[in-house]
Design an enzyme around this catalytic site. Structure first.
Site, mmCIF file in Angstrom:
data_model
loop_
_atom_site.group_PDB
_atom_site.id
_atom_site.type_symbol
_atom_site.label_atom_id
_atom_site.label_comp_id
_atom_site.label_asym_id
_atom_site.label_seq_id
_atom_site.Cartn_x
_atom_site.Cartn_y
_atom_site.Cartn_z
ATOM 1 N N GLU A 167 6.244 4.694 6.150
ATOM 2 C CA GLU A 167 6.832 3.588 6.915
ATOM 3 C C GLU A 167 6.171 2.312 6.416
ATOM 4 O OE1 GLU A 167 6.397 1.745 11.320
ATOM 5 O OE2 GLU A 167 6.736 3.915 11.261
ATOM 6 N N GLY A 221 0.807 -1.211 0.000
ATOM 7 C CA GLY A 221 0.000 0.000 0.000
ATOM 8 C C GLY A 221 0.837 1.256 0.000
ATOM 9 N N GLY A 222 1.893 1.253 0.804
ATOM 10 C CA GLY A 222 2.749 2.433 0.885
ATOM 11 C C GLY A 222 3.482 2.704 -0.409
ATOM 12 N N CYS A 249 5.543 -2.373 14.778
ATOM 13 C CA CYS A 249 6.438 -2.217 13.631
ATOM 14 C C CYS A 249 7.895 -2.488 14.011
ATOM 15 C CB CYS A 249 6.300 -0.818 13.047
ATOM 16 S SG CYS A 249 6.473 0.499 14.267
#
Length: 497
Positions: free
Chosen positions: A245, A225-226, A282
């Site tokens: 990120e 997605g990023g 994360c």
């Protein structure tokens, strides 16, 4: 275009709780961005910005029970964890208010005229100004600290940038509640409520990053997605900064001396870190290099014992649970991999943590594409090395990370060289600690080489404000035309060099 409903879903049961909103249409995205853009002039008042940030923190604290209840219903993260996350979120808002008051982030620099230099130096006065409207993409795993009232929003508002937040679909009701509190805080600070605007929907995210009035974006989420949003930001007629990120293995290297000295402590610490928040941080240590032999076996034995004491837990969504089960099953079937504690399903709702075990030689024999990828959830991969050379060879396969950890002994002969090898791999290097838990502090850096992040900036700590600023130098400008921060009498009293 028919707007699709946005539902709040209970991750414990997978059932829809309530319809919260509707996905924004392209026309509504345009209206949201234009409303935020119109509010940017009011944000030039630094005192009002600081009041907004402190007011938002106060309102969130006052609504603590309601906020925690809403977030727990949508994430299953539990009241204890979420109460702590809310405290972190409000402290972060106040922290950025202090940064606004101090004004050092403006980075004011004045070079006086000097005709003796080559070439001659004119009167130069430099400071940083806000970029404009910032698009913030909320994270799934932190419904407060990395979501609507989180770090990207706080640092952007502190910089003087209005924010349009794309809510995460896993906690839309929490997002609506927090956005309402931030907008109320804006009004109470004498600012337009549209300094913060909330939108929903997958397509809304793409529309946002393409909107010509959006000047920068901050994203926390997946690589897929990023990267799609990053590419869209770069493909615009006027490209914009995209601070994403995306993913991180967060490698850990355990030296043989460290394993011999405190194997049980290391194994227990690894278990606690990799299962924190059901492995949905994360900064979870997802890959470990441990020595082969008796000392390394003690580490894995301690890890096995500690994982046996961890209760099953619910992940953020059924979809994430499915991905976790599929990924861990496939990894466990890879050649040369075993599962001393098999991660998997504990019930239709919950999962149990575990770890996979292999040898460094397996990774060096072509299986790295399968195993050296982040798996979201409570699992880590332990690879046994037989030589110092194998450590270096495996580290050469590891992509960019948010963190890298060295577990070493006192006077460890390998420590200095291993630290030097880990430094290029990550934005934060730890020695004899664990990477979960990211302090909000001036010296913090939460970012790293790609794919950990798409830029060398940080999303946590005081320097996060630099994401949303650009420098401007005024040359030979009459005093009365200069911004107050650059005038000789310094009427605002800002720090300057």
């Amino acid at each position: 275009m028919v707007a699709e409903p946005v539902w709040s879903v209970d991750p414990r049961t997978g059932k829809e709780r309530e319809q919260v909103a509707e996905e924004a249409t392209p026309e509504e995205i345009d209206q949201a961005v234009r409303a935020a853009h119109a509010a940017r002039t009011a944000l030039a008042d630094r005192k009002a910005r600081a009041a907004l940030l402190r007011g938002a923190a106060d309102l969130l604290d006052a609504a603590r029970d309601k906020v925690v209840e809403a977030a727990d219903a949508e994430t299953a993260l539990g009241p204890v964890r979420l109460t702590g996350e809310l405290a972190r979120t409000t402290a972060q808002l106040r922290y950025f208010a202090d940064i606004v008051d101090e004004a050092a982030f403006l980075d004011v620099r004045i070079s006086r005229p000097d005709p003796t230099t080559t070439p001659p130096t004119p009167d130069l006065r430099r400071m940083k100004i806000p970029l404009g409207v910032v698009a913030v993409y909320a994270a799934s795993n932190f419904p407060l600290a990395f979501s609507v009232p989180g770090g990207d929003t706080a640092s952007a508002l502190a910089a003087g940038c209005p924010v349009v937040v794309k809510a995460h679909p896993l906690h839309p009701a929490t997002s609506e509640l927090c956005a309402a509190l931030l907008r109320r805080a804006a009004v109470e600070a004498g600012l337009p409520e549209d300094v913060v605007v909330l939108v929903h929907g997958f397509d809304a995210g793409v529309e946002l990053v393409r909107h010509p009035l959006v000047a920068a974006a901050g994203f926390t989420g997946s690589v897929q997605g990023g990267r799609a949003l990053f590419d869209a930001a770069a493909a615009r007629p006027v490209p914009i900064p995209f601070h994403g990120e995306l993913g991180s293995l967060n490698p850990v290297v355990i030296t043989e001396a460290a394993a011999e000295e405190r194997a049980e402590e290391i194994g227990a610490g690894l278990a606690a870190s990799m299962t924190m928040g059901m492995g949905q941080f994360c900064t979870k240590p997802g890959f470990v290099l441990a020595p082969a032999g008796a000392a390394g076996d003690r580490v894995t034995a301690a890890l096995t014992e500690a994982l046996g004491d961890v209760e099953p837990g619910v992940m953020l969504s059924r979809r994430m649970r499915g991905h976790f089960l599929t990924a861990t099953y496939e990894d466990a079937q890879a050649e040369g991999v075993t599962a001393p504690v098999h991660p998997g399903s504990a019930s239709p709702e919950a999962v149990v943590p575990g770890f996979l075990l292999t040898d460094a030689a397996v990774l060096l024999d072509g299986h790295r594409h399968v195993l050296l990828q982040e798996t979201f959830g409570p699992v880590t991969l332990v690879a046994r090395y037989s030589s110092r050379e194998e450590i270096s060879a495996v580290l050469g396969l590891v992509p960019g990370n948010l963190t890298a950890t060295l577990q070493a002994a006192d006077e460890d002969p390998e420590a200095a060289s291993l630290l030097a090898e880990l430094t290029p791999l990550a934005g934060r290097i730890l020695v004899n600690g664990w990477p979960t838990g990211v302090a909000v502090a001036d010296a913090q850096h939460h970012g790293g080489p790609y794919p950990a992040t798409t830029s060398p900036s940080t999303s946590v700590g005081g320097t996060a404000i630099e994401r949303w600023l650009r420098p401007v130098a005024y040359q030979s400008t009459p005093e009365h035309l200069l911004p107050p921060e650059l005038r000789d009498d310094n009427p605002l009293g800002v720090p300057r060099r």
